[in-house]
Design a protein around this motif. Structure first.
Motif, PDB file in Angstrom:
ATOM      1  N   GLU A 129      31.114   1.020  28.724  1.00  0.00           N
ATOM      2  CA  GLU A 129      32.336   2.177  28.242  1.00  0.00           C
ATOM      3  C   GLU A 129      31.907   2.989  29.247  1.00  0.00           C
ATOM      4  O   GLU A 129      32.811   3.437  30.007  1.00  0.00           O
ATOM      5  CB  GLU A 129      33.140   2.775  27.722  1.00  0.00           C
ATOM      6  CG  GLU A 129      34.356   3.317  27.576  1.00  0.00           C
ATOM      7  CD  GLU A 129      34.188   4.742  28.266  1.00  0.00           C
ATOM      8  OE1 GLU A 129      35.208   5.259  28.023  1.00  0.00           O
ATOM      9  OE2 GLU A 129      32.992   5.374  27.696  1.00  0.00           O
ATOM     10  N   GLU A 130      30.576   3.948  29.527  1.00  0.00           N
ATOM     11  CA  GLU A 130      30.267   4.717  29.701  1.00  0.00           C
ATOM     12  C   GLU A 130      29.973   4.975  31.399  1.00  0.00           C
ATOM     13  O   GLU A 130      30.334   5.720  32.165  1.00  0.00           O
ATOM     14  CB  GLU A 130      29.385   5.479  29.860  1.00  0.00           C
ATOM     15  CG  GLU A 130      29.398   6.202  27.947  1.00  0.00           C
ATOM     16  CD  GLU A 130      30.133   7.590  27.718  1.00  0.00           C
ATOM     17  OE1 GLU A 130      30.715   7.476  28.900  1.00  0.00           O
ATOM     18  OE2 GLU A 130      30.843   7.843  26.922  1.00  0.00           O
ATOM     19  N   ASP A 153      32.909   2.994  35.661  1.00  0.00           N
ATOM     20  CA  ASP A 153      32.666   2.625  34.147  1.00  0.00           C
ATOM     21  C   ASP A 153      34.359   2.016  33.083  1.00  0.00           C
ATOM     22  O   ASP A 153      34.421   1.584  34.242  1.00  0.00           O
ATOM     23  CB  ASP A 153      33.544   4.262  33.268  1.00  0.00           C
ATOM     24  CG  ASP A 153      34.454   4.696  33.746  1.00  0.00           C
ATOM     25  OD1 ASP A 153      34.795   4.564  35.323  1.00  0.00           O
ATOM     26  OD2 ASP A 153      34.570   6.032  34.111  1.00  0.00           O
ATOM     27  N   TRP A 164      34.733   7.408  41.798  1.00  0.00           N
ATOM     28  CA  TRP A 164      33.609   7.769  42.056  1.00  0.00           C
ATOM     29  C   TRP A 164      32.803   6.518  43.290  1.00  0.00           C
ATOM     30  O   TRP A 164      33.224   5.850  43.711  1.00  0.00           O
ATOM     31  CB  TRP A 164      32.957   6.471  40.993  1.00  0.00           C
ATOM     32  CG  TRP A 164      32.988   7.054  39.658  1.00  0.00           C
ATOM     33  CD1 TRP A 164      33.921   8.387  39.156  1.00  0.00           C
ATOM     34  CD2 TRP A 164      32.322   6.998  38.393  1.00  0.00           C
ATOM     35  NE1 TRP A 164      33.910   8.855  37.732  1.00  0.00           N
ATOM     36  CE2 TRP A 164      32.909   7.863  37.297  1.00  0.00           C
ATOM     37  CE3 TRP A 164      31.226   5.757  38.036  1.00  0.00           C
ATOM     38  CZ2 TRP A 164      32.138   7.320  35.919  1.00  0.00           C
ATOM     39  CZ3 TRP A 164      31.160   5.778  36.692  1.00  0.00           C
ATOM     40  CH2 TRP A 164      31.430   7.096  35.847  1.00  0.00           C
ATOM     41  N   ARG A 182      39.194  13.412  40.131  1.00  0.00           N
ATOM     42  CA  ARG A 182      40.284  12.551  38.833  1.00  0.00           C
ATOM     43  C   ARG A 182      41.207  13.806  39.732  1.00  0.00           C
ATOM     44  O   ARG A 182      41.150  14.915  39.244  1.00  0.00           O
ATOM     45  CB  ARG A 182      39.648  12.449  37.776  1.00  0.00           C
ATOM     46  CG  ARG A 182      38.318  12.187  37.611  1.00  0.00           C
ATOM     47  CD  ARG A 182      37.849  11.947  35.764  1.00  0.00           C
ATOM     48  NE  ARG A 182      36.949  11.156  36.340  1.00  0.00           N
ATOM     49  CZ  ARG A 182      36.113  10.736  35.683  1.00  0.00           C
ATOM     50  NH1 ARG A 182      36.635  10.602  33.936  1.00  0.00           N
ATOM     51  NH2 ARG A 182      34.872  10.764  34.944  1.00  0.00           N
ATOM     52  N   ALA A 224      39.357  12.401  30.506  1.00  0.00           N
ATOM     53  CA  ALA A 224      38.340  11.407  30.462  1.00  0.00           C
ATOM     54  C   ALA A 224      38.711   9.119  30.985  1.00  0.00           C
ATOM     55  O   ALA A 224      40.249   9.364  30.195  1.00  0.00           O
ATOM     56  CB  ALA A 224      37.535  11.406  29.504  1.00  0.00           C
ATOM     57  N   GLY A 225      37.908   8.909  31.333  1.00  0.00           N
ATOM     58  CA  GLY A 225      38.609   7.667  30.843  1.00  0.00           C
ATOM     59  C   GLY A 225      38.322   6.614  29.538  1.00  0.00           C
ATOM     60  O   GLY A 225      37.530   7.269  28.617  1.00  0.00           O
ATOM     61  N   HIS A 240      29.744  14.795  26.351  1.00  0.00           N
ATOM     62  CA  HIS A 240      29.281  13.994  26.776  1.00  0.00           C
ATOM     63  C   HIS A 240      27.731  15.152  26.891  1.00  0.00           C
ATOM     64  O   HIS A 240      27.254  15.659  27.588  1.00  0.00           O
ATOM     65  CB  HIS A 240      29.222  14.130  28.585  1.00  0.00           C
ATOM     66  CG  HIS A 240      30.539  13.065  28.420  1.00  0.00           C
ATOM     67  ND1 HIS A 240      30.392  12.506  29.981  1.00  0.00           N
ATOM     68  CD2 HIS A 240      30.185  11.512  28.001  1.00  0.00           C
ATOM     69  CE1 HIS A 240      30.830  10.934  29.540  1.00  0.00           C
ATOM     70  NE2 HIS A 240      31.183  10.643  28.174  1.00  0.00           N
TER      71      HIS A 240
HETATM   72  C1  GLV Z   1      34.125   7.890  31.337  1.00  0.00           C
HETATM   73  O1  GLV Z   1      34.045   7.927  30.067  1.00  0.00           O
HETATM   74  C2  GLV Z   1      33.962   8.925  32.176  1.00  0.00           C
HETATM   75  O2  GLV Z   1      35.260   9.237  31.845  1.00  0.00           O
HETATM   76  O3  GLV Z   1      33.937   8.854  32.845  1.00  0.00           O
END
Ligand code: GLV
Ligand code: MN
Ligand code: MN
Length: 417
Positions: A130-131, A138, A217, A290, A358-359, A384
């Motif tokens: 996921e990360e 991600d 990204w 974002r 966050a994603g 994080h």
């Molecule tokens: C992933 O979880 C992000 O939001 O970078």
């Protein structure tokens, strides 16, 4: 159906999973480093799978390594699903992802213990990578599950340490036979820590998440001429580091000009050869931008591109870019969002609506079925980072509301609401 989850059991499992690949922050904070598809990730997976099997769930592993556990006894009926991830960034906290997986397990265990008969089964899963910290993009596992990226293409992705995803998956023994894309659940709801400051600042116990902002990204590579730092006159240089620094400043200016909630981050920088007295030959850096509005995000990407081209030309360096992830903003299902709100209010928990910064895997599952998320507060908005913290009471409250929402979603009538 009034179901009470066992908060102490949830907290115990969170503690136990956090013992795998622990790291310590500068003030002794306890975090984790379980980058996707490493031996540490495998150890975390093995532990969570053992808990899934202890509950007698039907556990399947798909071609990208997503692990889904479903309650038995409802053949052919789409489950109400929850889940998240157990991989972390290299400087991860104990809650990001892990909470959502272990809370899902706790909900299912409570239902089994209480002997509640449901119209449809519950399922809990953890998705691969996921990360995106080791393999971009991600939300990779849930993206493949939802059919947004082909399995073969995903298996060929190369990590920041030069490893092929498919090889790493095989090495840890988690390339399974369940199909990708996976079957659509009846509904999906994910519990996650907020990872931002809003709930704490506004004084709310829970968040009903309305959607996820768009994510872009890019990896930028600048190539110039490596040379002697003492003898090369400034006007004769083709210095990629100098260009990179100006591009970073340009990003900050654009982001400031657009204003909140626009965010922009340079999170990774590499210089070659990275020596004090050598003008570098190459600079590589990443850009993460974002915004909740797709048009604004596109405009920021365009403006940054124009600035980077101008700066590269001024420094005589070659510019090349590679998109590592690009996801449009996602709006969650209003019916599920309001179920979350109502469930929180029923439990006397203050709740606010907010978008996610966050994603999350839920944003991919939203392509398949009605989806929303529940947030718990993050102390100081820190994530994080090993200092990531959510109070025990909030973790337990989030899990209780997850249980209430999942049970409500098993009753077919919710669809008509
Ligand atoms: C992933 O979880 C992000 O939001 O970078
Ligand atoms: Mn997460
Ligand atoms: Mn994360």
């Amino acid at each position: 159906m009034d179901l009470h989850i066992d908060g102490a059991r949830l907290l115990r499992r969170l503690d136990e999973l956090a013992l795998i690949a622990p790291i310590t922050g500068p003030n002794g904070e306890r975090g984790n480093a379980r980058l996707a598809l490493t031996d540490e990730d495998r150890a975390g997976r093995d532990l969570v799978v053992s808990w899934m099997r202890d509950l007698g769930l039907d556990v399947s592993v798909d071609g990208i390594g997503n692990v889904i556990a479903v309650m038995t006894g409802h053949p052919g009926v789409a489950p109400v699903m929850t889940g998240s991830h157990i991989d972390t960034v290299a400087t991860g906290g104990r809650f990001d992802g892990n909470l959502g997986v272990l809370a899902g397990l706790e909900v299912i265990e409570s239902v089994i213990e209480a002997g509640i008969k449901l119209e449809r089964p519950l399922a809990v899963g953890f998705f691969t990578d996921e990360e995106g910290a080791r393999f971009a993009p991600d939300m990779l596992g849930s993206l493949v599950y939802a059919g947004g990226l082909g399995l073969e293409e995903a298996l060929d992705i190369v990590s920041i340490d030069g490893a092929r995803l498919g090889d790493e998956l095989e090495k840890i023994g988690y390339q399974g036979g369940a199909p990708c894309p996976g079957p659509a659940p009846h509904a999906f709801v994910e519990l996650h820590i907020e990872q931002g400051p809003v709930l704490e600042i506004e004084g709310f116990r829970l968040g009903a998440v309305t959607g996820v902002q768009g994510i872009s990204w890019t990896r930028v590579t600048l190539s110039g001429q490596s040379n002697h730092a003492g003898t090369t006159p400034m006007q004769m240089r083709r210095d990629p580091a100098a260009a990179m620094i100006r591009m970073g400043a340009a990003l900050q200016e654009i982001v400031a000009d657009v204003g909140s909630p626009q965010v922009g981050t340079i999170g990774s920088i590499e210089l070659k050869p990275n020596l004090i007295n050598v003008v570098p030959a190459r600079a590589t850096f990443t850009v993460d931008v974002r915004h909740t509005d797709e048009r604004t995000l596109r405009d920021v990407e365009r403006r940054l591109r124009v600035e980077m081209e101008r700066i590269a030309a001024e420094h005589g360096v070659e510019l090349s870019t590679e998109s590592l992830a690009r996801f449009e903003p996602v709006v969650f299902d209003e019916r599920v969002v309001s179920l979350v709100e109502r469930a929180a209010i029923e439990r006397d928990l203050s709740v606010m609506r907010l978008p996610s910064g966050a994603g999350h895997d839920a944003q991919m599952m939203a392509r398949l079925c009605p989806t929303a998320m529940i947030f718990t507060p993050s102390r100081g908005g820190v994530s994080h980072n090993p200092a990531e913290h959510t109070d025990d009471d909030d973790l337990v409250a989030g899990c209780q509301v997850l249980a209430d929402v999942m049970l409500a979603l098993t009753v077919n009538a919710w669809m008509e609401e």
